[in-house]
Enzyme design. Structure first.
Site, PDB file in Angstrom:
ATOM      1  N   LYS A  49      11.119  39.909  40.674  1.00 29.49           N
ATOM      2  CA  LYS A  49      12.369  39.205  40.957  1.00 29.49           C
ATOM      3  C   LYS A  49      12.289  38.562  42.334  1.00 29.49           C
ATOM      4  O   LYS A  49      12.097  39.243  43.339  1.00 29.49           O
ATOM      5  CB  LYS A  49      13.521  40.225  40.967  1.00 29.49           C
TER       6      LYS A  49
HETATM    7  C1  E4P Z   1      20.917  41.623  37.770  1.00 31.78           C
HETATM    8  O1  E4P Z   1      19.712  41.574  37.710  1.00 31.78           O
HETATM    9  C2  E4P Z   1      21.657  42.321  38.841  1.00 31.78           C
HETATM   10  O2  E4P Z   1      20.996  43.544  39.088  1.00 31.78           O
HETATM   11  C3  E4P Z   1      23.065  42.677  38.495  1.00 31.78           C
HETATM   12  O3  E4P Z   1      23.439  42.196  37.229  1.00 31.78           O
HETATM   13  C4  E4P Z   1      24.060  42.475  39.578  1.00 31.78           C
HETATM   14  O4  E4P Z   1      25.314  42.865  39.115  1.00 31.78           O
HETATM   15  P1  E4P Z   1      26.566  43.127  40.095  1.00 31.78           P
HETATM   16  O5  E4P Z   1      27.165  41.814  40.457  1.00 31.78           O
HETATM   17  O6  E4P Z   1      27.510  43.946  39.249  1.00 31.78           O
HETATM   18  O7  E4P Z   1      26.023  43.888  41.259  1.00 31.78           O
END
Ligand code: E4P
Length: 215
Positions: free
Chosen positions: A83
């Protein structure tokens, strides 16, 4: 549509994997920090349970460092997706890692223009955070609609990974818009299964069955 779990909790991952409904896992530095274990240990544990894509996020700031981190992550298991953040350095690292055959998930995407750049940089996945868009008083689902349309227009192969999901309805909307993947916290998996009419129907069947047996 593929369903991913958005967590670094290994017990949850094992629990929902047993349902046969976890096509992949996404993590981020906040989710790993909550678990109090090392990134390497936890990602290796997750990749041993889940055969689909497992996203592990870089934490450095320059493209060079991100590439080095990404290359290291890619050694941990065959199904690792690195990522990279939606920044100039993140895009540069995405191109470099992709050119080396390492799959990249570009994260923290909040506009269709950013998603276009991620696709042009060669990202395997793009992660728009719809819950956080909704929190700003804008429409997360409209963002997904735009990204799906842009990718369709130009036949990009980058998959749209809908993230920051906060309700079961958003999962349905994601499927209606034909996004490729929806990643969600464990609690949403539970909510997707539940329906009060399912519970009431089951209760009624049990009662009627018991009455018949008692006759
Ligand atoms: C995605 O890869 C993220 O880890 C995640 O969906 C972030 O979500 P949040 O906005 O609830 O922290």
């Amino acid at each position: 549509m593929k369903l991913f779990l958005d967590t670094a909790n290994i017990d949850d991952i094992k629990k929902y994997a047993a349902w046969g409904l976890v096509d992949g896992v996404t993590t981020n530095p906040s989710l790993i920090a909550k678990e109090g274990v090392s990134l390497e240990k936890r990602i290796k544990e997750i990749a041993a349970v889940i055969s689909g894509p497992v996203s592990s996020e870089v934490t450095s700031e320059t493209a060079k460092e991100m590439v080095a981190e990404g290359k290291e992550y890619a050694k941990w298991a065959k199904n690792i997706y690195v990522k990279c953040p939606m920044t100039p350095a993140g895009l540069e690292a995405t191109r470099a890692l992709t050119d080396e055959g390492i799959r990249v998930n570009v994260t923290l995407v909040f506009s269709a223009a950013q998603a276009l750049l991620a696709a042009k940089a060669g990202a395997a996945f793009v992660s728009p955070f719809i819950g956080r868009v909704d929190d700003m008083g804008q429409s997360g689902m409209q963002l997904i609609e735009e990204i799906v349309q842009v990718y369709t227009n130009y036949m990009f192969e980058t998959e749209v990974l809908v993230a920051s999901v906060r309700s079961p309805r958003q999962v349905t909307d994601t499927a209606l818009l034909e996004a490729d993947i929806c990643t969600m916290p464990a609690a949403i998996y539970d909510k997707l299964v539940k329906h009060p009419l399912t519970d009431a129907g089951l209760e009624q069947f049990k009662t009627d069955w018991q009455k018949m047996k008692n006759k």
